[in-house]
Scaffold this active site. Sequence first.
Site, PDB file in Angstrom:
ATOM      1  N   SER B  41       6.171  -1.897  -0.265  1.00 51.00           N
ATOM      2  CA  SER B  41       4.987  -1.442   0.459  1.00 51.00           C
ATOM      3  C   SER B  41       3.714  -2.178   0.052  1.00 51.00           C
ATOM      4  CB  SER B  41       4.792   0.070   0.268  1.00 51.00           C
ATOM      5  OG  SER B  41       4.372   0.347  -1.059  1.00 51.00           O
ATOM      6  N   LYS B  83      -0.907   1.914  -4.811  1.00 52.09           N
ATOM      7  CA  LYS B  83      -1.512   1.762  -3.493  1.00 52.09           C
ATOM      8  C   LYS B  83      -2.904   1.154  -3.638  1.00 52.09           C
ATOM      9  CE  LYS B  83       1.860   3.752  -1.258  1.00 52.09           C
ATOM     10  NZ  LYS B  83       2.748   2.989  -0.358  1.00 52.09           N
TER      11      LYS B  83
END
Lengths: 164, 160
Positions: B41, B83
């Site tokens: 991701s 993230k």
Amino acid sequence: MVVSLLAGLAVAAAVVWVAHHRRDESRLRRAFGEIVALCRKDGPEGPLTTAMRAQEVMTRLASNAVLQLGPPYPMTVERDELGALLVRGRAQLDTIAIATRGDEIDIDPDRQRAEMRVTVEVAGTQDGRRESGIGEYRIAWQKQGGTWKLVRVTHLETIQRPPL
Amino acid sequence: MPHWVVGRNPRRTVVRALLLALCGYALFTHVLRPVRVRGVSMEPTLRNGSFHVASLVRYARDEPRRGDVILVALAGRRAYYVKRVIGLPGETVAFDAGRLVVDGATLAEPYLASTGRWTMAPLTIEAGCLFVAGDNRAIPLEDHLAGIVRRERIAGGLLF
């Protein structure tokens, strides 16, 4: 002299309490570890093994257990429905790997109830295709007959996805 | 024991070794954390399987800024989501065909290899929260773990 004795007793009581607390913590981790081990699947298995594994998991749940596993599973799964869900899930997947990546445990002072927050990584294969995910769950436990039983599982949304 | 192992003062050597071990323990428990990335991701910024070092005190006094790569703590503090901060408290964040729009203005994201085609309706970020997303925008938004995270979940920031 009396003060020293009282201080010594207080320390001893604290040591005993910590020892009991740690023992309950390790029992909880062992109870959860057993459920995780039963949910794992290393390869092809017959329907009888699948059913037995699911039944073994059910024996570790309280009679009023409720599970909210998060997507893609239904919102709430009650104990009676879980058995069928376990059988279906195991039959669909070729392998299931589950690992605990950390936990935090709070045990009630009466040592009859506990709450565990646990990070679980799950990976499954189906027809050669592998999918995996990691998530956090809150698990409520209750001691029944001296054994920790799982009462409730709630999937925690660590990152709250936007509505799409 | 040979002189070159324990030095001229063995007691001092033992004390120094213990202090060093204690400092190392404190450093890698409470300050720095080696991180191994699993998943795609955050590609191409962070490759699947790559090793990095995070600071657990990065946001002890400062607040995360837009563009920072942060650790989102999971239970047990042995696993984290990694993230990037996209939106800050009080801002309204949206995606329009891959373009990031904050408070009505399009912002550049120079860290992306490709903007993808994400589309998301404006979302206002509450106080005490941030909007985070991975850099791999080739993953459809519905399959990508992006969204609102509470400030207290931010465990640190990636150093390198």
